[in-house]
Motif scaffolding. Sequence first.
Motif, PDB file in Angstrom:
ATOM      1  N   CYS A  21      32.314  41.001  37.582  1.00 49.89           N
ATOM      2  CA  CYS A  21      33.721  40.474  37.448  1.00 49.89           C
ATOM      3  C   CYS A  21      34.069  40.830  38.906  1.00 49.89           C
ATOM      4  O   CYS A  21      33.527  41.563  39.441  1.00 49.89           O
ATOM      5  CB  CYS A  21      34.520  41.112  36.391  1.00 49.89           C
ATOM      6  SG  CYS A  21      34.551  42.976  36.320  1.00 49.89           S
ATOM      7  N   HIS A  22      35.528  40.387  39.143  1.00 53.02           N
ATOM      8  CA  HIS A  22      36.233  40.402  40.330  1.00 53.02           C
ATOM      9  C   HIS A  22      37.507  40.872  40.327  1.00 53.02           C
ATOM     10  O   HIS A  22      38.180  40.788  39.160  1.00 53.02           O
ATOM     11  CB  HIS A  22      35.969  38.901  41.039  1.00 53.02           C
ATOM     12  CG  HIS A  22      34.397  38.581  41.470  1.00 53.02           C
ATOM     13  ND1 HIS A  22      33.891  38.945  42.489  1.00 53.02           N
ATOM     14  CD2 HIS A  22      33.734  37.843  40.472  1.00 53.02           C
ATOM     15  CE1 HIS A  22      32.520  38.596  42.113  1.00 53.02           C
ATOM     16  NE2 HIS A  22      32.493  37.930  41.317  1.00 53.02           N
ATOM     17  N   SER A  23      37.718  41.718  41.449  1.00 49.89           N
ATOM     18  CA  SER A  23      39.070  42.172  41.498  1.00 49.89           C
ATOM     19  C   SER A  23      39.763  41.570  42.763  1.00 49.89           C
ATOM     20  O   SER A  23      39.068  40.800  43.475  1.00 49.89           O
ATOM     21  CB  SER A  23      39.290  43.735  41.495  1.00 49.89           C
ATOM     22  OG  SER A  23      38.800  44.038  42.877  1.00 49.89           O
ATOM     23  N   GLY A  28      38.929  37.928  43.093  1.00 48.54           N
ATOM     24  CA  GLY A  28      39.780  38.079  41.753  1.00 48.54           C
ATOM     25  C   GLY A  28      41.264  38.107  41.838  1.00 48.54           C
ATOM     26  O   GLY A  28      41.923  38.275  43.042  1.00 48.54           O
ATOM     27  N   HIS A 263      37.348  36.270  36.912  1.00 49.90           N
ATOM     28  CA  HIS A 263      38.287  36.207  38.333  1.00 49.90           C
ATOM     29  C   HIS A 263      39.680  36.487  38.058  1.00 49.90           C
ATOM     30  O   HIS A 263      40.475  37.037  39.246  1.00 49.90           O
ATOM     31  CB  HIS A 263      38.097  35.107  39.333  1.00 49.90           C
ATOM     32  CG  HIS A 263      36.551  34.967  39.979  1.00 49.90           C
ATOM     33  ND1 HIS A 263      35.481  34.831  39.281  1.00 49.90           N
ATOM     34  CD2 HIS A 263      36.338  35.122  41.364  1.00 49.90           C
ATOM     35  CE1 HIS A 263      34.623  34.779  40.102  1.00 49.90           C
ATOM     36  NE2 HIS A 263      35.028  35.036  41.504  1.00 49.90           N
TER      37      HIS A 263
END
Length: 293
Positions: A21-23, A28, A263
């Motif tokens: 997952c992304h930040s 994100g 995201h």
Amino acid sequence: MKPSFVAGWADPRRINADLHCHSLMSDGTLSPTAVVDRAVAQGVEMLALTDHDNLAGIDEAAGRAGELGLPFVPGVEVSVTWGGETIHVVGLKVDPLDAVLCDGLARTRSGRDARAIEIGEQLAAAGIAGAYEGALRYVGNPALVSRTHFARFLVEQGICRDVSDVFTRYLIEGRPGYVPQRWAAMDEAVGWIRGAGGQAVLAHPGRYRLDAVERHAMISDFRDAGGVGIEVVSGSHTVAQYAEYARVAVEFGLLASRGSDFHGPGESHVELGQVPPLPDSVVPLWHDWELAA
Ligand code: AMP
Ligand code: MN
Ligand code: MN
Ligand code: MN
């Protein structure tokens, strides 16, 4: 509470592991803290943050995970160029302070600014003004300008319906706003990850535009470089691809990984932790992990 993770769980397959997952530190929309909070709220039991080409969010996410007792895995998604195609390799359990990894990632990121300016120029030539400045408003980490930030600007301007729509009409090969980029080589990326004590996992193998022969060669090269895992259940895969890449994992003797590729709310179609469990035929990447904060 300190997160703890002991090997020998009765069935690691049943753990709600989200290892992709992304930040805001890449493309994100949530801060690393907010990603961890949301993961806990969604029932995630083990989380890896895997921002593109940088580790800037790891400290914050690990700190928050520690506060909440969520087992946390430091990760990164490295951009690789293989046979002219962009491939993503996820590194998990990496030491975020490893000098060779950090230096390799810095070099991988280094062309992004010039590329972003060129993307802006191409879009201007196609009649869309101010895209570079517009994309920058969405950037959380100045070292990481990505096509996703341009996509958000194009949606904001009403030029495209949503981010997925953008990636059918703009920013892709043959369309306005596509600037090819030479990322890391496969063996470099896998080498940095292994050198930092991590495990290399081929991200969303179903997403690449490769024919069957090329795909086989790419996965072989990944494995020959020292890659040990492959994403089987991914938010970027269709249900049919879960089964397809479970077969590929078995065929190549690779461990299987699972991740949403989240995201942000309202943008990703898959929520944190909300993908199906791994099929029974594969061995989960984390089957022998022992983690502690
Ligand atoms: P970049 O690293 O700047 O080339 O941007 C790649 C990012 O664009 C990916 O990590 C995705 O987040 C996003 N992206 C690429 N293709 C698509 C697509 N078809 N739909 C939605 N997002 C996409
Ligand atoms: Mn992305
Ligand atoms: Mn990816
Ligand atoms: Mn990703």
